[in-house]
Write a protein that holds these residues in place. Sequence first.
Motif, mmCIF file in Angstrom:
data_model
loop_
_atom_site.group_PDB
_atom_site.id
_atom_site.type_symbol
_atom_site.label_atom_id
_atom_site.label_comp_id
_atom_site.label_asym_id
_atom_site.label_seq_id
_atom_site.Cartn_x
_atom_site.Cartn_y
_atom_site.Cartn_z
ATOM 1 N N ASP A 1 3.643 -2.272 1.720
ATOM 2 C CA ASP A 1 4.814 -1.631 2.047
ATOM 3 C C ASP A 1 4.268 0.015 1.859
ATOM 4 O O ASP A 1 4.598 1.193 2.233
ATOM 5 C CB ASP A 1 5.885 -1.873 2.903
ATOM 6 N N ALA A 2 5.326 0.087 0.159
ATOM 7 C CA ALA A 2 4.862 0.894 -0.409
ATOM 8 C C ALA A 2 2.899 1.791 0.186
ATOM 9 O O ALA A 2 2.574 2.534 0.156
ATOM 10 C CB ALA A 2 4.717 0.385 -1.873
ATOM 11 N N LEU A 3 2.087 1.193 0.009
ATOM 12 C CA LEU A 3 0.349 1.473 0.243
ATOM 13 C C LEU A 3 0.873 1.924 1.719
ATOM 14 O O LEU A 3 0.040 3.310 1.740
ATOM 15 C CB LEU A 3 -0.427 -0.017 0.205
ATOM 16 N N GLU A 4 1.118 1.416 2.759
ATOM 17 C CA GLU A 4 1.276 1.973 3.778
ATOM 18 C C GLU A 4 2.023 2.945 4.096
ATOM 19 O O GLU A 4 1.988 4.258 4.803
ATOM 20 C CB GLU A 4 2.173 0.827 4.885
ATOM 21 N N SER A 5 3.075 3.353 3.121
ATOM 22 C CA SER A 5 3.963 4.230 3.043
ATOM 23 C C SER A 5 3.430 5.622 2.573
ATOM 24 O O SER A 5 3.372 7.122 2.861
ATOM 25 C CB SER A 5 5.666 4.540 3.241
ATOM 26 N N ILE A 6 2.705 5.316 1.907
ATOM 27 C CA ILE A 6 1.621 6.524 0.927
ATOM 28 C C ILE A 6 0.441 7.373 1.352
ATOM 29 O O ILE A 6 -0.028 8.039 2.006
ATOM 30 C CB ILE A 6 1.390 5.919 -0.713
ATOM 31 N N ALA B 1 7.652 3.150 12.186
ATOM 32 C CA ALA B 1 6.450 3.045 11.487
ATOM 33 C C ALA B 1 6.593 4.363 10.483
ATOM 34 O O ALA B 1 7.874 4.737 10.487
ATOM 35 C CB ALA B 1 5.591 4.162 12.709
ATOM 36 N N PRO B 2 6.317 3.588 9.238
ATOM 37 C CA PRO B 2 6.533 4.727 8.431
ATOM 38 C C PRO B 2 5.917 5.738 8.577
ATOM 39 O O PRO B 2 4.997 6.361 9.293
ATOM 40 C CB PRO B 2 5.627 4.439 7.195
ATOM 41 N N GLU B 3 6.448 7.314 7.945
ATOM 42 C CA GLU B 3 6.067 8.371 7.864
ATOM 43 C C GLU B 3 5.158 9.091 7.809
ATOM 44 O O GLU B 3 3.723 10.180 8.963
ATOM 45 C CB GLU B 3 6.981 9.146 6.478
#
Lengths: 388, 126
Positions: free
Chosen positions: A136-141, B30-32
């Motif tokens: 999730d961290a990878l996806e959001s960055i 969905a993430p930003e």
Amino acid sequence: MPEIEIPVGPQHPALKEPESFRFEVDGEIVKSVDIRLGYVHRGIEKACQDRTWVQAVYLIERICGICSHSHTTCFCQAVEEIAGIEVPRRARFIRSLFGEMERIHSHLLWLGLAGHEVGFDSLFMYAWHDREIILDALESISGNRVNYGMNTIGGVRRDVTEKDVDELGRALDLLEERVKYYTDVALNEATFRSRLEGVGKITREQAIDLGTVGPTARSAGVDVDLRRDDPYAAYDEIPFRVITADGGDLLAAAVVRLGEIEESLKIIRYIIENLPDGPIAVKAPRRIPAGEACSRYEAPRGEDIHYVRSGGGDKPLRVKVRAPTLANINAVAQSMRGARVADIPIIIAGIDPCFSCTDRMVRLDDVSSGRTEVLTWAQLSARCRASR
Amino acid sequence: MGLAKMLPELIQSLFHKPATIRFPAERVPAPEGLRGKPVCDFSLCIGCRACARDCPAMAIEMADVGEKLPKPVFHYDRCAFCGQCADSCPKKAITMTREYDLASFSRAGLTSRAREGSQRQEVADS
């Protein structure tokens, strides 16, 4: 008792990817193994020659779903060396940041798979559940869970913002606690330990002779790590420890990988605290000057090597990829000798194999006519379409 | 060393709700920065072909729309969602939206093109 040959693969429930292993067994004991590669060859090296430098980066990224960042970084480093591009310091730090985040998710994936292969499915599901934190961290960055698309020739494509750093910090706190828990479970749970201890053993000498790389070599006491030995990205500025163990068996492999996750967490903390300001990329020319370069990268599974040659055009003349599994596969053949049939899946999984990254080109030899065919990329894709 | 070290956690989990969600009734936000469906503002497009030239999946073709310059046609069934088109566009006409749920019953529903004689983007009906 006569020796019996057991084929495992190309399609087999114990394998996640198609590859052929032929075991000669005497009762329960494996005498020898014949490994045949080539069942998932995708022709990526050849396909790169038909793509521009910009497009090739995205194709290279898809060599491996787990170490996508490793391959692109390795490729971009080679191209940057040919073109003489100086990557900005902030971009180098971001490359290292992603490299370490990738290492964490790759090692958690391995831990889960190791649990699964020995029948400890609770560990598999929980490890993979917590692997989502880092994904999730990878996806959001970066904008994607797996193919981050962070690298481009000359730097990285996306910046890491203050907000990303805050979120990442929270994810790290959570992960740190979970990784401690898994380390305790994996190393102290009697059932898991007894399936790994003394299984898939190679000695230090064998590990060196067979040319093993990465955690496989480090678990046999070979102190190699490209991040320290041949620093790339920002590793020359980051303090970290190289984790080794001396068992040479799968328990040692687990010790090394779990230790590396903890070390990666520390590296990430260091990077986000010391992230330099500045540009994240320099503009790369569309035509890369003629020349050749070889680039090395410490992927989660071991040393990844890319060789790139440019003829001065907008497409590479030759791209050659040596994925870490190819170096480690010989260790599997070695450590299989004397193993029990029930340990076959975990010994194969022990090196964290990635067969589609490893597969070599297949030359078609027609035995009846003696004709040898080497196909062009267009012919190969036409054949694939025809057979669909 | 011990046996059943994960048991306390497993028993605790009996009283947690599942980690999975009931998609499609429930949705994951969905993430930003998610790289979803690329969308082109055709009124900004200058027909320079930079997107089509750089697309690694060959998902963009340039088509004549009855104007002076050709306009890109996006084939989302081929798209790898890498966002290179948005990076390459000199006019920043292409943006990566957060839309990820692109399933369609026909290929035509996965194409986006500028309608002839109009500057507005139209997505073909599925």
